[in-house]
Write an enzyme that holds these catalytic residues in place. Structure first.
Site, PDB file in Angstrom:
ATOM      1  N   LYS A 184      -2.711   5.880  -4.308  1.00 36.11           N
ATOM      2  CA  LYS A 184      -3.846   6.823  -3.824  1.00 36.11           C
ATOM      3  C   LYS A 184      -3.613   8.253  -4.410  1.00 36.11           C
ATOM      4  O   LYS A 184      -2.552   8.653  -4.619  1.00 36.11           O
ATOM      5  CB  LYS A 184      -4.088   6.991  -2.349  1.00 36.11           C
ATOM      6  CG  LYS A 184      -3.693   5.736  -1.453  1.00 36.11           C
ATOM      7  CD  LYS A 184      -4.192   5.922  -0.074  1.00 36.11           C
ATOM      8  CE  LYS A 184      -3.791   4.537   0.523  1.00 36.11           C
ATOM      9  NZ  LYS A 184      -2.395   4.475   1.271  1.00 36.11           N
ATOM     10  N   TYR A 186       2.953   9.697  -0.064  1.00 41.24           N
ATOM     11  CA  TYR A 186       4.073   9.296   0.914  1.00 41.24           C
ATOM     12  C   TYR A 186       5.486   9.399   0.117  1.00 41.24           C
ATOM     13  O   TYR A 186       6.526   9.143   0.440  1.00 41.24           O
ATOM     14  CB  TYR A 186       3.951   7.700   0.812  1.00 41.24           C
ATOM     15  CG  TYR A 186       2.558   7.300   1.674  1.00 41.24           C
ATOM     16  CD1 TYR A 186       1.595   8.186   2.169  1.00 41.24           C
ATOM     17  CD2 TYR A 186       2.115   5.917   1.586  1.00 41.24           C
ATOM     18  CE1 TYR A 186       0.431   7.886   2.732  1.00 41.24           C
ATOM     19  CE2 TYR A 186       0.998   5.345   1.987  1.00 41.24           C
ATOM     20  CZ  TYR A 186       0.053   6.262   2.825  1.00 41.24           C
ATOM     21  OH  TYR A 186      -0.911   6.079   3.101  1.00 41.24           O
ATOM     22  N   HIS A 242      -7.739   9.542  -1.952  1.00 45.76           N
ATOM     23  CA  HIS A 242      -7.120   9.376  -0.732  1.00 45.76           C
ATOM     24  C   HIS A 242      -8.027   9.876   0.492  1.00 45.76           C
ATOM     25  O   HIS A 242      -8.073   9.317   1.645  1.00 45.76           O
ATOM     26  CB  HIS A 242      -5.789  10.197  -0.617  1.00 45.76           C
ATOM     27  CG  HIS A 242      -4.730   9.606   0.405  1.00 45.76           C
ATOM     28  ND1 HIS A 242      -3.426   9.606   0.271  1.00 45.76           N
ATOM     29  CD2 HIS A 242      -5.002   9.150   1.580  1.00 45.76           C
ATOM     30  CE1 HIS A 242      -2.734   9.133   1.101  1.00 45.76           C
ATOM     31  NE2 HIS A 242      -3.608   8.777   2.181  1.00 45.76           N
ATOM     32  N   ASP A 254       0.987  -1.070   0.005  1.00 48.97           N
ATOM     33  CA  ASP A 254      -0.098   0.195   0.013  1.00 48.97           C
ATOM     34  C   ASP A 254       0.920   1.215   0.089  1.00 48.97           C
ATOM     35  O   ASP A 254       1.562   1.429   0.969  1.00 48.97           O
ATOM     36  CB  ASP A 254      -0.952  -0.153   1.308  1.00 48.97           C
ATOM     37  CG  ASP A 254      -1.704   1.247   1.318  1.00 48.97           C
ATOM     38  OD1 ASP A 254      -2.758   1.156   0.725  1.00 48.97           O
ATOM     39  OD2 ASP A 254      -1.409   2.133   2.051  1.00 48.97           O
TER      40      ASP A 254
END
Ligand SMILES: NC(=O)C1=CN([C@@H]2O[C@H](COP(=O)(O)OP(=O)(O)OC[C@H]3O[C@@H](n4cnc5c(N)ncnc54)[C@H](OP(=O)(O)O)[C@@H]3O)[C@@H](O)[C@H]2O)C=CC1
Ligand SMILES: O=C(O)C(=O)[C@@H](O)[C@H](O)C(=O)CO
Length: 286
Positions: free
Chosen positions: A83, A58, A116, A53
């Site tokens: 996402k 990120y 998200h 994931d």
């Protein structure tokens, strides 16, 4: 939803409403960046994780792609999830940045791609969802879903596009068990996935009631929580930078919690149990 055991992969799987089979337990990568991130993600894949994931926000989709290439596992045996952040919810921005994520990762598609956050005040999530529907048709993503969506957000997507997400990834751990949202997701054939399942290593990992259950099974509190997720019928994605904990978190297929233990864990939930107070009705993230 009940997971099925896949003997070859030694992993439970769920079948999504669109027919895709996905692992019930995957690997979270928030805060795993750079070469140490690549090594941690590679070690997780080599240890047996088959779902990774990540997210544009990120800043590690490149590290995820590199870890996959360095690992001992073929790309098509992995479920890669990413996402789209709220700042790219205009239709063309969404397509462009999904493509950018694929370029960064060096992958030609994501297996599951999620909005998200709903960011309801900005009110752009329906437009972004239309872009995800198109991206699925183009073959950029196999399945499409959301994170942090409340029932009214899910219903609006369906009312305006005729397409319901197949996954809703939400904060879920024993101090915030999301019983109502799980029920609302199931009514809509949406698989709930638990983010921060270990409560980001907060007080829940010291909880005496969980310690007692862990002792009874010769397991750790983390393993009890992850097993609880599977028995609730949700997908779970613990993160760990360390191989020993990565292995510990995978080792949850050889014991079963009793109905009484499940009920005792349900008692631990708190109305203000979110780790950072991120209520999707008001919290916005771009
Ligand atoms: N869609 C969304 O809005 C969100 C999605 N996510 C996703 O969910 C994933 C998981 O959530 P995350 O917030 O990372 O938090 P987790 O609940 O997975 O907790 C991670 C923390 O727990 C520690 N830990 C892991 N395993 C153990 C263990 N067995 N015993 C003791 N400590 C342990 C880790 O430390 P160490 O690494 O040192 O082992 C780390 O500090 C994220 O990585 C991300 O992929 C997260 C937040 C929001
Ligand atoms: O990690 C994620 O996926 C997030 O959505 C973030 O909101 C994260 O939960 C966070 O806490 C950022 O401060």
């Amino acid at each position: 939803m009940k997971p099925n055991f896949n003997q070859e992969a030694n992993m439970f799987n769920y079948q999504l409403a669109d027919g895709q089979s996905v692992p019930a337990l995957g690997f979270g990568t928030y805060k795993l960046n750079g070469i140490s991130g690549v090594r941690a993600i590679q070690s997780a894949i080599d240890a047996g994780y088959r779902m990774i994931d990540t997210a544009y926000n990120y800043e590690n989709e490149g590290a995820v792609g590199e870890a996959i290439r360095r690992s001992s596992v073929a790309r098509d045996e992995l479920t890669v999830v990413s996402k789209l952040p709220g700042r790219y919810y205009h239709y063309q921005d969404a397509i462009d940045h999904l493509q950018e994520s694929l370029f960064r990762s060096g992958l030609d598609h994501f297996d599951l791609y999620l909005l998200h956050w709903p960011n309801p005040k900005r009110d752009q999530y329906v437009e972004a969802w239309q872009a995800l529907i198109a991206a699925q048709k183009f073959g950029l993503v196999q399945s499409i879903g959301v994170c942090n969506f409340l029932p009214e957000h899910l219903d609006r997507l369906y009312a305006e596009t005729g397409v319901m997400p197949v996954v809703n990834q939400i904060e879920l751990h024993p101090y915030f068990n999301q019983a109502k949202q799980i029920e609302a997701d199931a009514e809509r054939h949406v698989l709930t996935a638990a983010w921060s399942p270990l409560g980001r290593a907060s007080a829940v990992l010291q909880e005496p009631a969980l310690q007692a259950i862990a002792q009874a099974h010769g397991k750790t509190i983390s393993q009890v929580i992850l097993r609880w997720d599977l028995q609730l019928g949700v997908m779970t994605i613990p993160k760990s930078a360390h191989l020993s904990r990565q292995k510990e978190n995978l080792n949850v297929f050889d014991f079963e919690l009793t109905d009484q233990e499940m009920a005792a864990i349900a008692q631990l939930t708190k109305p203000d149990g979110r780790t950072k107070g991120q209520d999707p009705a008001t919290y916005e993230e771009f």
